[in-house]
Design a protein around this motif. Structure first.
Motif, PDB file in Angstrom:
ATOM      1  N   ALA A 180     -35.450  19.804   6.443  1.00  0.00           N
ATOM      2  CA  ALA A 180     -36.350  18.646   6.361  1.00  0.00           C
ATOM      3  C   ALA A 180     -37.803  19.106   6.419  1.00  0.00           C
ATOM      4  O   ALA A 180     -38.659  18.605   5.668  1.00  0.00           O
ATOM      5  N   LEU A 181     -38.086  20.085   7.275  1.00  0.00           N
ATOM      6  CA  LEU A 181     -39.456  20.607   7.368  1.00  0.00           C
ATOM      7  C   LEU A 181     -39.880  21.251   6.052  1.00  0.00           C
ATOM      8  O   LEU A 181     -41.011  21.077   5.585  1.00  0.00           O
ATOM      9  N   GLY A 182     -38.965  22.008   5.466  1.00  0.00           N
ATOM     10  CA  GLY A 182     -39.241  22.650   4.168  1.00  0.00           C
ATOM     11  C   GLY A 182     -39.566  21.601   3.112  1.00  0.00           C
ATOM     12  O   GLY A 182     -40.499  21.759   2.318  1.00  0.00           O
ATOM     13  N   LEU A 183     -38.803  20.512   3.146  1.00  0.00           N
ATOM     14  CA  LEU A 183     -39.015  19.444   2.162  1.00  0.00           C
ATOM     15  C   LEU A 183     -40.367  18.770   2.374  1.00  0.00           C
ATOM     16  O   LEU A 183     -41.103  18.504   1.418  1.00  0.00           O
ATOM     17  N   LEU A 184     -40.701  18.529   3.643  1.00  0.00           N
ATOM     18  CA  LEU A 184     -41.992  17.892   3.945  1.00  0.00           C
ATOM     19  C   LEU A 184     -43.142  18.773   3.492  1.00  0.00           C
ATOM     20  O   LEU A 184     -44.151  18.286   2.971  1.00  0.00           O
ATOM     21  N   ALA A 185     -42.974  20.101   3.683  1.00  0.00           N
ATOM     22  CA  ALA A 185     -44.031  21.028   3.258  1.00  0.00           C
ATOM     23  C   ALA A 185     -44.205  20.991   1.746  1.00  0.00           C
ATOM     24  O   ALA A 185     -45.312  21.137   1.229  1.00  0.00           O
ATOM     25  N   ALA A 186     -43.076  20.800   1.041  1.00  0.00           N
ATOM     26  CA  ALA A 186     -43.144  20.818  -0.433  1.00  0.00           C
ATOM     27  C   ALA A 186     -43.626  19.486  -1.005  1.00  0.00           C
ATOM     28  O   ALA A 186     -44.034  19.423  -2.165  1.00  0.00           O
ATOM     29  N   LEU A 187     -43.611  18.438  -0.176  1.00  0.00           N
ATOM     30  CA  LEU A 187     -43.899  17.096  -0.695  1.00  0.00           C
ATOM     31  C   LEU A 187     -45.291  16.960  -1.342  1.00  0.00           C
ATOM     32  O   LEU A 187     -45.403  16.458  -2.469  1.00  0.00           O
ATOM     33  N   PRO A 188     -46.372  17.410  -0.648  1.00  0.00           N
ATOM     34  CA  PRO A 188     -47.696  17.256  -1.289  1.00  0.00           C
ATOM     35  C   PRO A 188     -47.790  17.999  -2.619  1.00  0.00           C
ATOM     36  O   PRO A 188     -48.382  17.491  -3.575  1.00  0.00           O
ATOM     37  N   VAL A 189     -47.163  19.189  -2.665  1.00  0.00           N
ATOM     38  CA  VAL A 189     -47.204  19.965  -3.917  1.00  0.00           C
ATOM     39  C   VAL A 189     -46.473  19.181  -5.005  1.00  0.00           C
ATOM     40  O   VAL A 189     -46.949  19.043  -6.134  1.00  0.00           O
ATOM     41  N   ALA A 190     -45.301  18.621  -4.634  1.00  0.00           N
ATOM     42  CA  ALA A 190     -44.508  17.877  -5.635  1.00  0.00           C
ATOM     43  C   ALA A 190     -45.280  16.674  -6.142  1.00  0.00           C
ATOM     44  O   ALA A 190     -45.283  16.400  -7.351  1.00  0.00           O
ATOM     45  N   ILE A 191     -45.954  15.947  -5.228  1.00  0.00           N
ATOM     46  CA  ILE A 191     -46.710  14.756  -5.648  1.00  0.00           C
ATOM     47  C   ILE A 191     -47.873  15.165  -6.557  1.00  0.00           C
ATOM     48  O   ILE A 191     -48.117  14.540  -7.587  1.00  0.00           O
ATOM     49  N   ALA A 192     -48.567  16.257  -6.158  1.00  0.00           N
ATOM     50  CA  ALA A 192     -49.710  16.712  -6.966  1.00  0.00           C
ATOM     51  C   ALA A 192     -49.246  17.105  -8.365  1.00  0.00           C
ATOM     52  O   ALA A 192     -49.867  16.736  -9.367  1.00  0.00           O
ATOM     53  N   VAL A 193     -48.121  17.842  -8.416  1.00  0.00           N
ATOM     54  CA  VAL A 193     -47.615  18.285  -9.725  1.00  0.00           C
ATOM     55  C   VAL A 193     -47.188  17.066 -10.542  1.00  0.00           C
ATOM     56  O   VAL A 193     -47.501  16.944 -11.723  1.00  0.00           O
ATOM     57  N   ALA A 194     -46.476  16.118  -9.870  1.00  0.00           N
ATOM     58  CA  ALA A 194     -46.004  14.924 -10.584  1.00  0.00           C
ATOM     59  C   ALA A 194     -47.175  14.136 -11.142  1.00  0.00           C
ATOM     60  O   ALA A 194     -47.140  13.677 -12.290  1.00  0.00           O
ATOM     61  N   ALA A 195     -48.233  13.998 -10.330  1.00  0.00           N
ATOM     62  CA  ALA A 195     -49.403  13.242 -10.788  1.00  0.00           C
ATOM     63  C   ALA A 195     -50.077  13.958 -11.949  1.00  0.00           C
ATOM     64  O   ALA A 195     -50.534  13.326 -12.906  1.00  0.00           O
ATOM     65  N   ALA A 196     -50.124  15.317 -11.853  1.00  0.00           N
ATOM     66  CA  ALA A 196     -50.816  16.078 -12.893  1.00  0.00           C
ATOM     67  C   ALA A 196     -50.075  16.021 -14.228  1.00  0.00           C
ATOM     68  O   ALA A 196     -50.693  15.972 -15.280  1.00  0.00           O
ATOM     69  N   VAL A 197     -48.747  16.048 -14.170  1.00  0.00           N
ATOM     70  CA  VAL A 197     -48.004  16.148 -15.429  1.00  0.00           C
ATOM     71  C   VAL A 197     -47.485  14.808 -15.921  1.00  0.00           C
ATOM     72  O   VAL A 197     -46.959  14.719 -17.016  1.00  0.00           O
ATOM     73  N   SER A 198     -47.613  13.766 -15.100  1.00  0.00           N
ATOM     74  CA  SER A 198     -46.984  12.504 -15.503  1.00  0.00           C
ATOM     75  C   SER A 198     -47.725  11.837 -16.654  1.00  0.00           C
ATOM     76  O   SER A 198     -47.144  11.013 -17.345  1.00  0.00           O
ATOM     77  N   GLY A 199     -48.985  12.195 -16.844  1.00  0.00           N
ATOM     78  CA  GLY A 199     -49.740  11.645 -17.960  1.00  0.00           C
ATOM     79  C   GLY A 199     -49.793  10.130 -17.946  1.00  0.00           C
ATOM     80  O   GLY A 199     -49.758   9.489 -18.969  1.00  0.00           O
ATOM     81  N   GLY A 200     -49.824   9.555 -16.748  1.00  0.00           N
ATOM     82  CA  GLY A 200     -49.909   8.102 -16.655  1.00  0.00           C
ATOM     83  C   GLY A 200     -48.561   7.405 -16.622  1.00  0.00           C
ATOM     84  O   GLY A 200     -48.483   6.203 -16.459  1.00  0.00           O
ATOM     85  N   SER A 201     -47.448   8.175 -16.753  1.00  0.00           N
ATOM     86  CA  SER A 201     -46.155   7.500 -16.823  1.00  0.00           C
ATOM     87  C   SER A 201     -45.676   7.016 -15.454  1.00  0.00           C
ATOM     88  O   SER A 201     -44.911   6.074 -15.369  1.00  0.00           O
ATOM     89  N   LEU A 202     -46.122   7.677 -14.377  1.00  0.00           N
ATOM     90  CA  LEU A 202     -45.762   7.190 -13.045  1.00  0.00           C
ATOM     91  C   LEU A 202     -46.680   6.040 -12.667  1.00  0.00           C
ATOM     92  O   LEU A 202     -46.324   5.180 -11.889  1.00  0.00           O
ATOM     93  N   ALA A 203     -47.873   6.073 -13.187  1.00  0.00           N
ATOM     94  CA  ALA A 203     -48.822   5.010 -12.875  1.00  0.00           C
ATOM     95  C   ALA A 203     -48.940   4.076 -14.082  1.00  0.00           C
ATOM     96  O   ALA A 203     -48.872   4.511 -15.218  1.00  0.00           O
ATOM     97  N   THR A 204     -49.100   2.797 -13.816  1.00  0.00           N
ATOM     98  CA  THR A 204     -49.232   1.881 -14.941  1.00  0.00           C
ATOM     99  C   THR A 204     -50.698   1.707 -15.314  1.00  0.00           C
ATOM    100  O   THR A 204     -51.005   1.198 -16.363  1.00  0.00           O
ATOM    101  N   ASP A 205     -51.573   2.109 -14.421  1.00  0.00           N
ATOM    102  CA  ASP A 205     -52.990   1.983 -14.699  1.00  0.00           C
ATOM    103  C   ASP A 205     -53.673   3.308 -14.342  1.00  0.00           C
ATOM    104  O   ASP A 205     -53.935   3.579 -13.176  1.00  0.00           O
ATOM    105  N   PRO A 206     -53.933   4.149 -15.356  1.00  0.00           N
ATOM    106  CA  PRO A 206     -54.489   5.468 -15.068  1.00  0.00           C
ATOM    107  C   PRO A 206     -55.875   5.413 -14.431  1.00  0.00           C
ATOM    108  O   PRO A 206     -56.351   6.410 -13.908  1.00  0.00           O
TER     109      PRO A 206
END
Lengths: 120, 472
Positions: B322-348
């Protein structure tokens, strides 16, 4: 028996869902679907889709289909959300090409809720 | 015998669809024209994989013939309704008509990206950067003069087969497994002709089926089914990649090396493909950064699998995972936001700070989720039953089967809040009814599948002694 005591309510819930689903199916799944299909076939794709989405401009689509060649590009301007989304699909294989506002060649002018023809 | 045939059919369908998805997407990415031969070759590949597959026979009491007959008749009847709705007209709802059908027509006419529809920025193209699996499947069938829209009833059948298969693989008696599968089969939202349903032409129902197939593979330990289900999930819709990532996270938390390896590699491979294709479509064919994406995705996969092996050697418990996952969470969110190209967000235009302020909306979104999932007729009792099962498992102290699937389902809840955190606030009231039901739809198959597997009573002492030590 603990097994039956606890599993019975779950199985009853599952059975209730099953009965509910089976009772709904004839009206919601069959009749509504048949009505949709019937209306679609009666009105035609453009009028059905525009009416269902409360948009105006199906006649413009019909006019363009009748008066342009399939390989032709159709100029348009205005809002890129709403009615124009249907125009792109319904006019295929004609392609919609954006023109600057006020251009004389504009064929379709779009707002979010309507389409109209603009002839030069 | 029937169980083995069913498992082979599921695998054949998944391998064929995943083959078209992976090879076809790679072909499009290489700016080639997808050959018509891909369809028969993919079907042959699926049949060959099924013939080589040696699935285990299902334990537990078999299904009585009369009950199996009724179940098959009901499910085929429902599939026939969907087939009628799918074939009688083109898509009758918004997204199906404006996005999915149009791209299927474009690819049926010419299965390449090297055409003005994709390459000319002046040409109108809605959701230009969406994955192309579904349009490609439909388009290739149409090129062979086959009714491509039969994909929709086929996805429905795959979904029911996955739920039944998961229950039977877990040792649930045939009679009870059939009851669960039948109940799932008549879930109102799956049969209704509304927007997002199977024959609406949207991508959501097929995504539900691929997710359930991945869940079946994870639950039954069937690695090819798990991998193909995840490949299809990622290639179907932009939501697929985070869904697959969350299954990887759930398998990581529960420490199952074999399934984790399959899920991680499938997600990394399909993720590379779908992001490279997205970039290609967004940039109108500029050279895609796929080597960088592949390097990043497989490096991340190596970290996950290496970390898992390291923790396993050290005998580390769930807390470290669980600790490992929590540590990876910010990186995963940053990567997801960077590569999602607006698909995760409806209003870029909504930035991170505004989204953080909108965290105050989470209770409102949670309430809407509860109201739609539990109190709305569309889902029947699809989400009530798993909640009741949780209560029974807790009260009877019965060990949970497939806890990773339960964790996956829980992890989906925060993900489903994300589009609303990025949406314009004033639109929330309008945005929730249009988006939330479709997000909940994605989870219905997994919810049924997880609940159908649970034993609902503690194992008898003798069966507990002989039970498998691990069952994620």
């Amino acid at each position: 028996m603990p097994s039956k005591r606890w599993s019975l309510p779950i199985l009853l819930l599952v059975a209730a869902h099953l009965v509910w689903g089976l009772l709904r199916a004839p009206t919601r799944a069959l009749v509504r679907r048949a009505e949709q299909v019937g209306t679609f076939q009666r009105l035609g794709d453009a009028h059905y889709l525009f009416a269902q989405s409360r948009l105006e401009g199906a006649d413009a689509i019909a006019w363009l289909r009748a008066n342009t060649l399939p390989e032709q590009r159709v100029p348009w301007q205005g809002s890129d959300r709403g009615a124009i989304e249907f125009a792109a699909a319904l006019l295929w294989p004609r392609l919609l090409v954006a023109t600057p506002p006020g251009a004389a060649e504009a064929g379709l002018v779009a707002t979010r809720t309507s389409l109209r023809l603009q002839r030069p | 015998m029937t169980g083995i045939v069913l498992q082979r059919l599921v695998l054949a369908a998944l391998v064929a669809a995943a083959g078209i998805g992976v090879v076809g997407s790679a072909w499009l990415l290489a700016h080639g024209t997808v050959p018509d031969a891909l369809l028969p070759l993919a079907i042959l590949g699926g049949l060959a994989a099924a013939a080589r597959h040696r699935p285990p026979a299902w334990p537990g009491e078999p299904t009585p013939r009369w009950l199996a007959g009724i179940a098959v008749a009901v499910v085929l009847g429902a599939a026939a309704l969907i087939a009628y709705g799918a074939l009688a007209t083109p898509s009758r709802h918004w997204d199906g008509a404006v996005a999915w059908d149009l791209k299927a027509h474009v690819l049926a006419a010419n299965p390449t990206l090297q055409q003005p529809f994709f390459r000319d920025p002046a040409v109108y193209c809605q959701s230009r950067d969406y994955p192309l699996l579904q349009p490609l499947l439909l388009g290739l069938c149409e090129r062979w003069h086959l009714p491509g829209r039969l994909l929709f009833p086929a996805a429905y059948l795959l979904l029911i087969a996955s739920i039944h298969g998961a229950a039977r693989s877990a040792g649930i008696a045939g009679r009870r497994a059939v009851l669960w599968a039948l109940a799932a089969a008549v879930t109102p939202v799956w049969l209704s002709p509304s927007a997002g349903s199977f024959d609406s032409g949207y991508g959501d129902a097929a995504l539900t089926a691929w997710l359930a197939a991945a869940g079946f593979g994870a639950a039954a330990g069937n690695v090819p089914v798990l991998a193909c289900g995840l490949l299809l999930t990622v290639l179907q819709k932009p939501e697929g990649l985070p869904y697959a990532g969350l299954l990887v996270a759930a398998l990581w938390l529960h420490g199952d090396a074999r399934r984790l390896r399959a899920a991680t590699l499938a997600t990394a491979g399909a993720g590379t493909l779908v992001l490279a294709l997205q970039s290609d479509l967004q940039t109108f064919g500029r050279p895609s950064p796929w080597p960088v994406l592949a390097l990043g995705a497989f490096a991340a996969a190596a970290v996950v699998l290496g970390g898992d092996a390291w923790l396993r050697r050290r005998g580390a418990n769930g807390r470290w995972r669980a600790l490992g996952l929590l540590a990876a969470l910010p990186v995963a969110i940053a990567v997801a936001a960077a590569v999602s190209g607006g698909s995760l967000a409806t209003d870029p235009t909504v930035d991170g700070a505004t989204s953080l302020q909108r965290l105050a909306l989470v209770p409102r979104i949670g309430h809407a989720m509860f109201r739609w999932g539990v109190g709305h007729g569309s889902f029947g009792l699809a989400f009530v039953v798993p909640l009741a099962v949780v209560v029974v498992l807790w009260r009877t102290r019965t060990p949970v089967r497939s806890p990773a699937l339960g964790t996956w389902l829980l992890l989906l809840l925060p993900l489903w809040c994300m589009p609303f955190l990025f949406a314009p606030v004033e639109d929330l009231a309008e945005h929730v009814p249009s988006r939330l039901p479709r997000l909940l739809l994605h989870g219905t198959g997994i919810a049924w599948l997880w609940a159908a597997q649970q034993p609902l009573s503690p194992p008898a002492p003798e069966s507990a002694l002989g039970a498998s030590p691990r069952n994620p």
